[in-house]
Design a protein around this motif. Structure first.
Motif, PDB file in Angstrom:
ATOM      1  N   LEU A 108       6.182   2.279 -12.730  1.00 20.33           N
ATOM      2  CA  LEU A 108       6.667   0.899 -12.814  1.00 20.33           C
ATOM      3  C   LEU A 108       7.255   0.440 -11.489  1.00 20.33           C
ATOM      4  N   GLY A 111       4.608  -0.232  -9.097  1.00 10.52           N
ATOM      5  CA  GLY A 111       4.055  -1.548  -9.384  1.00 10.52           C
ATOM      6  C   GLY A 111       4.872  -2.658  -8.757  1.00 10.52           C
ATOM      7  N   SER A 157      -1.957  -0.082  -6.822  1.00 10.36           N
ATOM      8  CA  SER A 157      -2.091  -0.796  -8.095  1.00 10.36           C
ATOM      9  C   SER A 157      -2.826   0.039  -9.128  1.00 10.36           C
ATOM     10  N   TYR A 160      -0.228   1.906 -11.173  1.00  9.32           N
ATOM     11  CA  TYR A 160       0.409   1.011 -12.132  1.00  9.32           C
ATOM     12  C   TYR A 160      -0.536   0.662 -13.270  1.00  9.32           C
TER      13      TYR A 160
END
Length: 282
Positions: A108, A111, A157, A160
């Protein structure tokens, strides 16, 4: 477990991590010369010259008899500190995956840092557009810096996306199978991913870390960023982290009730309501 998101520190902490990491990456030749200096004198001189050419603060003396200065050491020390703080304080937004675990805080926070990279990349592009078309004085570094950041965004990414279970999946056979077979499918896919990650690292470790990273290979342009020296190691690190996150997902989802996928899953109700409000439809 939903919390109010979008606070001040949710912007500052990822940004601080991004700045410290960016500073440390740009000054990696100083760390290499201090921690693992090349045995080859010509390579040592080459990296020393490279550091002097790229050093943002050439006037600061090195600490502890080395080459890395106080700002280099501060950035290096702050990276793990800010990372831990960011992981501990990250808040899950309402639209994110609800069945998260404490270990998911790592993905997280990655991200959140990725989101800051997108903002910084957009800022660089807007700055270049302003200089090129308003002042007519384009830079030599904006295009390659954007390319460099975009590479990190693309890979980070993926970590994430794996935590959010938002990667592309085909459910035609999966939804028809009983729960025990679904677990078997999940296990096989994770095992195959882990095997792929292992052999990718095993087969390219020397090429990536000795040839590219340790020699700090540059891009060979006017701006000359270390794209080869950073992006190839990032590929291996990203694949390993994605494989580890897949294992975490498998364990976390093992006892959850099976999810039934329908065509309605592709409809974003919040976005649909926003469109209706924008056109004045009830």
């Amino acid at each position: 477990m939903e919390e109010e998101t979008g606070g001040f520190w949710e912007w500052v902490i990822p940004l601080a991590f991004l700045i410290c990491t960016g500073w440390a990456i740009w000054h990696t030749p100083a760390y290499l010369l201090d921690f693992i200096p090349p045995d080859n004198p010509s390579l040592f001189d080459q990296m020393s010259e490279l550091h002097l050419r790229k050093d943002v603060t050439p006037g600061l003396p090195g600490l502890f008899g080395g080459i890395a200065d106080a700002l280099d050491w501060a950035a290096l020390i702050l990276i793990p500190i800010v990372f831990v703080i960011g992981c501990l304080t990250v808040k899950v937004a309402p639209m994110e995956y609800p069945h998260w675990r404490s270990i998911d805080r790592i993905a997280l926070f990655i991200g959140r840092v990725t989101m800051m990279m997108i903002i910084s990349m957009t800022g660089v592009m807007l700055y270049e557009v302003f200089l090129r078309y308003v002042i007519e004085a384009p830079t030599l570094w904006a295009n390659e810096l954007t390319l460099w950041i975009a590479g990190f965004v693309f890979m980070a990414s993926g970590i994430y996306a794996m935590q959010q279970r938002s990667h592309i999946r085909i459910f035609i056979l999966y939804d028809l199978a009983p729960r025990w077979m679904q677990k078997l499918f999940d296990t096989i896919s994770v095992v195959l991913l882990a095997i792929f990650a292992f052999f990718l690292v095993f087969g390219s470790y020397h090429q990536v870390f000795v040839t590219k990273f340790y020699k700090w290979e540059m891009f060979g342009t006017a701006f000359d960023p270390p794209i080869p020296a950073t992006m190839q190691p990032m590929v291996l690190i990203t694949v390993v982290l994605i494989a580890l996150q897949a294992i975490v997902n498998l364990i976390a989802d093992w006892n959850l009730e099976p999810t039934v996928h329908t065509a309605a899953d592709d409809i974003d109700e919040e976005e649909l309501e926003a469109i209706k409000r924008s056109v004045g439809s009830d």
